[in-house]
Design a protein around this motif. Structure first.
Motif, PDB file in Angstrom:
ATOM      1  N   PRO A 140       0.845  -1.202   0.000  1.00 58.10           N
ATOM      2  CA  PRO A 140       0.000   0.000   0.000  1.00 58.10           C
ATOM      3  C   PRO A 140       0.878   1.248   0.000  1.00 58.10           C
ATOM      4  CG  PRO A 140      -0.787  -1.595   1.613  1.00 58.10           C
ATOM      5  CD  PRO A 140       0.555  -2.088   1.146  1.00 58.10           C
ATOM      6  N   VAL A 141       0.557   2.219  -0.837  1.00 57.46           N
ATOM      7  CA  VAL A 141       1.423   3.388  -0.956  1.00 57.46           C
ATOM      8  C   VAL A 141       1.566   4.122   0.375  1.00 57.46           C
ATOM      9  CG1 VAL A 141       1.134   3.792  -3.413  1.00 57.46           C
ATOM     10  CG2 VAL A 141      -0.543   4.701  -1.821  1.00 57.46           C
ATOM     11  N   ALA A 142       0.540   4.099   1.199  1.00 55.49           N
ATOM     12  CA  ALA A 142       0.629   4.776   2.496  1.00 55.49           C
ATOM     13  C   ALA A 142       1.645   4.104   3.409  1.00 55.49           C
ATOM     14  CB  ALA A 142      -0.748   4.809   3.167  1.00 55.49           C
ATOM     15  N   ASN A 143       1.942   2.822   3.153  1.00 54.92           N
ATOM     16  CA  ASN A 143       2.898   2.092   3.978  1.00 54.92           C
ATOM     17  C   ASN A 143       4.300   2.071   3.394  1.00 54.92           C
ATOM     18  OD1 ASN A 143       0.736   1.511   5.618  1.00 54.92           O
ATOM     19  ND2 ASN A 143       0.459  -0.580   4.850  1.00 54.92           N
ATOM     20  N   LEU A 144       4.459   2.616   2.193  1.00 56.37           N
ATOM     21  CA  LEU A 144       5.769   2.618   1.539  1.00 56.37           C
ATOM     22  C   LEU A 144       6.709   3.542   2.304  1.00 56.37           C
ATOM     23  CD1 LEU A 144       7.084   1.489  -1.099  1.00 56.37           C
ATOM     24  CD2 LEU A 144       6.536   3.696  -2.143  1.00 56.37           C
ATOM     25  N   ASP A 145       7.944   3.090   2.546  1.00 55.25           N
ATOM     26  CA  ASP A 145       8.901   3.971   3.213  1.00 55.25           C
ATOM     27  C   ASP A 145      10.250   3.925   2.510  1.00 55.25           C
ATOM     28  OD1 ASP A 145      10.423   1.786   4.162  1.00 55.25           O
ATOM     29  OD2 ASP A 145       9.291   1.695   6.033  1.00 55.25           O
ATOM     30  N   GLN A 146      11.145   4.814   2.921  1.00 57.94           N
ATOM     31  CA  GLN A 146      12.429   4.969   2.253  1.00 57.94           C
ATOM     32  C   GLN A 146      13.326   3.743   2.389  1.00 57.94           C
ATOM     33  OE1 GLN A 146      11.158   6.941   4.568  1.00 57.94           O
ATOM     34  NE2 GLN A 146      12.632   7.481   6.176  1.00 57.94           N
ATOM     35  N   VAL A 147      13.137   2.983   3.455  1.00 61.26           N
ATOM     36  CA  VAL A 147      13.938   1.769   3.637  1.00 61.26           C
ATOM     37  C   VAL A 147      13.551   0.726   2.594  1.00 61.26           C
ATOM     38  CG1 VAL A 147      14.510  -0.102   5.223  1.00 61.26           C
ATOM     39  CG2 VAL A 147      14.264   2.239   6.089  1.00 61.26           C
ATOM     40  N   ARG A 170      11.055   8.185 -11.729  1.00 55.26           N
ATOM     41  CA  ARG A 170       9.695   7.788 -12.090  1.00 55.26           C
ATOM     42  C   ARG A 170       8.867   7.470 -10.839  1.00 55.26           C
ATOM     43  NH1 ARG A 170      12.748   8.083 -16.127  1.00 55.26           N
ATOM     44  NH2 ARG A 170      12.404   7.321 -18.250  1.00 55.26           N
ATOM     45  N   LEU A 171       9.499   6.842  -9.858  1.00 54.89           N
ATOM     46  CA  LEU A 171       8.789   6.540  -8.620  1.00 54.89           C
ATOM     47  C   LEU A 171       8.391   7.832  -7.902  1.00 54.89           C
ATOM     48  CD1 LEU A 171       7.760   4.308  -6.801  1.00 54.89           C
ATOM     49  CD2 LEU A 171      10.005   4.233  -5.694  1.00 54.89           C
ATOM     50  N   ASN A 172       9.219   8.850  -8.006  1.00 55.49           N
ATOM     51  CA  ASN A 172       8.888  10.141  -7.405  1.00 55.49           C
ATOM     52  C   ASN A 172       7.622  10.720  -8.033  1.00 55.49           C
ATOM     53  OD1 ASN A 172       9.504  12.416  -5.675  1.00 55.49           O
ATOM     54  ND2 ASN A 172      10.039  13.523  -7.529  1.00 55.49           N
ATOM     55  N   LEU A 173       7.490  10.595  -9.356  1.00 54.26           N
ATOM     56  CA  LEU A 173       6.282  11.070 -10.028  1.00 54.26           C
ATOM     57  C   LEU A 173       5.047  10.287  -9.574  1.00 54.26           C
ATOM     58  CD1 LEU A 173       7.633  11.559 -13.663  1.00 54.26           C
ATOM     59  CD2 LEU A 173       7.044  13.352 -12.029  1.00 54.26           C
ATOM     60  N   VAL A 174       5.210   8.985  -9.383  1.00 55.18           N
ATOM     61  CA  VAL A 174       4.095   8.152  -8.935  1.00 55.18           C
ATOM     62  C   VAL A 174       3.668   8.553  -7.523  1.00 55.18           C
ATOM     63  CG1 VAL A 174       3.393   5.806  -8.323  1.00 55.18           C
ATOM     64  CG2 VAL A 174       4.698   6.208 -10.425  1.00 55.18           C
ATOM     65  N   ASP A 184      -2.513   9.219   1.561  1.00 54.52           N
ATOM     66  CA  ASP A 184      -1.599   9.649   2.623  1.00 54.52           C
ATOM     67  C   ASP A 184      -0.197   9.123   2.340  1.00 54.52           C
ATOM     68  OD1 ASP A 184      -0.505  10.621   4.913  1.00 54.52           O
ATOM     69  OD2 ASP A 184      -1.356   9.090   6.228  1.00 54.52           O
ATOM     70  N   VAL A 185       0.618   9.930   1.661  1.00 54.54           N
ATOM     71  CA  VAL A 185       1.978   9.517   1.318  1.00 54.54           C
ATOM     72  C   VAL A 185       2.951  10.616   1.722  1.00 54.54           C
ATOM     73  CG1 VAL A 185       1.332   8.015  -0.598  1.00 54.54           C
ATOM     74  CG2 VAL A 185       1.739  10.445  -1.017  1.00 54.54           C
ATOM     75  N   ASP A 186       4.210  10.224   1.898  1.00 52.56           N
ATOM     76  CA  ASP A 186       5.278  11.169   2.203  1.00 52.56           C
ATOM     77  C   ASP A 186       5.910  11.598   0.882  1.00 52.56           C
ATOM     78  OD1 ASP A 186       7.478  12.568   2.997  1.00 52.56           O
ATOM     79  OD2 ASP A 186       8.386  10.952   4.168  1.00 52.56           O
ATOM     80  N   THR A 187       5.698  12.857   0.477  1.00 56.65           N
ATOM     81  CA  THR A 187       6.204  13.309  -0.822  1.00 56.65           C
ATOM     82  C   THR A 187       7.719  13.490  -0.838  1.00 56.65           C
ATOM     83  OG1 THR A 187       5.754  15.612  -0.210  1.00 56.65           O
ATOM     84  CG2 THR A 187       4.039  14.445  -1.466  1.00 56.65           C
ATOM     85  N   ARG A 188       8.370  13.395   0.321  1.00 56.30           N
ATOM     86  CA  ARG A 188       9.832  13.508   0.372  1.00 56.30           C
ATOM     87  C   ARG A 188      10.495  12.144   0.492  1.00 56.30           C
ATOM     88  NH1 ARG A 188      12.218  15.617   4.302  1.00 56.30           N
ATOM     89  NH2 ARG A 188      13.964  16.414   3.067  1.00 56.30           N
ATOM     90  N   ILE A 189       9.716  11.112   0.281  1.00 58.60           N
ATOM     91  CA  ILE A 189      10.240   9.764   0.503  1.00 58.60           C
ATOM     92  C   ILE A 189      11.382   9.416  -0.458  1.00 58.60           C
ATOM     93  CG2 ILE A 189       8.607   8.589  -1.040  1.00 58.60           C
ATOM     94  CD1 ILE A 189       8.407   6.381   1.040  1.00 58.60           C
ATOM     95  N   ILE A 190      11.340   9.929  -1.679  1.00 53.94           N
ATOM     96  CA  ILE A 190      12.396   9.619  -2.649  1.00 53.94           C
ATOM     97  C   ILE A 190      13.696  10.301  -2.255  1.00 53.94           C
ATOM     98  CG2 ILE A 190      13.064   9.677  -5.071  1.00 53.94           C
ATOM     99  CD1 ILE A 190      10.734   7.797  -4.373  1.00 53.94           C
ATOM    100  N   ASP A 191      13.620  11.554  -1.795  1.00 54.52           N
ATOM    101  CA  ASP A 191      14.826  12.234  -1.323  1.00 54.52           C
ATOM    102  C   ASP A 191      15.447  11.478  -0.158  1.00 54.52           C
ATOM    103  OD1 ASP A 191      14.588  14.257  -3.184  1.00 54.52           O
ATOM    104  OD2 ASP A 191      13.394  15.533  -1.865  1.00 54.52           O
ATOM    105  N   LYS A 192      14.611  10.974   0.730  1.00 53.35           N
ATOM    106  CA  LYS A 192      15.113  10.204   1.871  1.00 53.35           C
ATOM    107  C   LYS A 192      15.763   8.901   1.390  1.00 53.35           C
ATOM    108  CE  LYS A 192      11.519  12.020   4.970  1.00 53.35           C
ATOM    109  NZ  LYS A 192      10.304  11.685   5.753  1.00 53.35           N
TER     110      LYS A 192
END
Length: 408
Positions: A140-147, A170-174, A184-192
């Motif tokens: 689930p995208v809400a559970n996706l994390d940087q790890v 591409r994942l950042n765009l998604v 409910d997603v963290d939009t800075r997750i790709i930077d992390k």
């Protein structure tokens, strides 16, 4: 059959060259080439003309396009805006989009119209389908994390760094699409995730670069017509290194006829090509209309044949002059970093093949054997991409939409 309708045939849809073709009732076939095109419905809603995309010809056949057009015309007759009705339906459907794969597919369905041939052959989407979705698609995208992202992509860091970068872009765009859907997603997750992945085995220090989304605002600020401002503009527009840019001469600019098209070309001498061991050939840089506009302005300041002379003495503008300008403007980015801005834009906003994108930056792409058999520098493909890059840099990247609306 309604009067003035059904003017096209399936054969015409398949074989018609690039252009716009009316089927009647506001339904148009818009073809960018013989093999690629899309359906557009033009309707008047509350006195305002609306253009509604109905899909690409590779996905939507003639009958399906006509059925969809009639459905949305009925919506208009009922006094509703079909585009708003469709958006509401998408938002309702989005409530059921939870898994990363579902969100990614939904994003790509809307995004591929921006890509050449609607992203056919899956090249643009393949970094996700091959390296991300098999492992994370059911998360689930809400559970996706940087790890999760780090563990999935770090194996590519030292073996396929370009593929890893594309996958992250591409994942950042998604992820941002998921946020736009209200998830409910963290939009800075790709930077992390990038921070966790690290820089790999690269020994060279990373030159600070400006995000490609910020380039138009900076480009617009370079507006006083000085040598420094014009040099930085041309540096951005061409993607070359600063040394050949600063030493550019008027006699290096020519117009050539290639495949029936007149193309303005800057030929960089072989000796100016840094990083090409044993370089024996000059390098051709296709010049966009905006680049030629900058060059025409620079000609008024030229001295000794050089377009960007040193304003305080002999020779050409120094690299320090360009860097100091950006430093005084309190910018972290440096002139050489615009090559990274361009490369990120190519990876994130286009479906440019790897070889073409690398050639734009004068990088060596492919194995020694592959290069030995290659007899092209992709000048036509590069010309089209650099025109699009110029449109982005000047803030005119939306003009394609206006071109569609201008046809009747």
């Amino acid at each position: 059959m309604a009067k003035g309708r059904d003017k096209l045939s399936a054969v015409m849809v398949r074989q018609a060259p690039a252009g716009k073709y009316g089927d009647g009732g506001g339904l148009w076939l818009c073809k960018g080439s013989k093999d690629a095109g899309s359906w557009v419905l033009r309707v008047a809603v509350h006195g305002r003309l609306r253009h509604m995309g109905l899909g690409s010809i590779s996905d939507v056949g003639l009958k399906e396009a006509r059925d969809a057009a009639e459905k949305w015309r009925a919506t208009v007759r009922a006094g509703n805006d079909p585009i708003k009705v469709r958006e509401r339906a998408k938002r309702e459907a989005a409530r059921n989009l939870h898994m990363l794969k579902d969100v990614a597919d939904d994003f790509f369905e809307g995004y591929k119209a921006r890509l050449k041939g609607d992203g056919t052959a899956g090249r643009w989407f393949s970094p996700l389908t091959l390296h991300v979705l098999p492992r994370l698609g059911k998360v689930p995208v809400a559970n996706l994390d940087q790890v999760d992202i780090r563990d999935t992509l770090r194996p590519l860091r030292d073996t396929k760094p370009e593929t890893m970068r594309k996958a992250l872009n591409r994942l950042n765009l998604v992820v941002r699409h998921a946020a736009a859907l209200g998830l409910d997603v963290d939009t800075r997750i790709i930077d992390k995730a990038r921070a966790l992945i690290g820089s790999g085995n690269s020994k060279a220090g990373k030159i600070p670069a400006m995000a490609w989304q910020d380039v138009p605002a900076f480009y617009a600020s370079l507006n006083d017509g000085s040598v420094t401002h014009l040099a930085l503009r041309l540096l951005i527009l061409t993607g070359v290194r600063s040394a050949p840019l600063r030493f550019i001469r008027e006699d290096q600019i020519t117009r050539e006829k290639i495949d029936g098209h007149e193309i303005d070309i800057w030929t960089v001498p072989a000796e100016a090509m840094k990083g090409r061991k044993g370089q024996t050939e000059a390098f051709r840089v296709p010049l966009s209309a905006e680049a030629m506009n900058v060059i025409e302005q620079a000609k008024r300041l030229a001295r000794g044949g050089y377009l960007f002379p040193n304003v305080t003495g002999k020779g050409v503008a120094s690299d320090m002059t360009l860097s100091m300008f950006m430093r005084r403007a309190k910018l972290e980015a440096r002139p050489h970093g615009f090559r990274s801005s361009l490369r990120d834009w190519l990876a994130e906003a286009t479906d440019a093949p790897h070889e073409v994108a690398e050639t734009i930056l004068q990088h060596v792409a492919g194995s020694k054997v592959t290069r030995a058999y290659r007899r092209t520098d992709f000048i036509e493909q590069r010309r089209a991409l650099m025109e699009r890059w110029a449109d982005h840099a000047t803030g005119n990247s939306g003009k394609i939409v206006r071109l569609v609306e201008a046809h009747g």
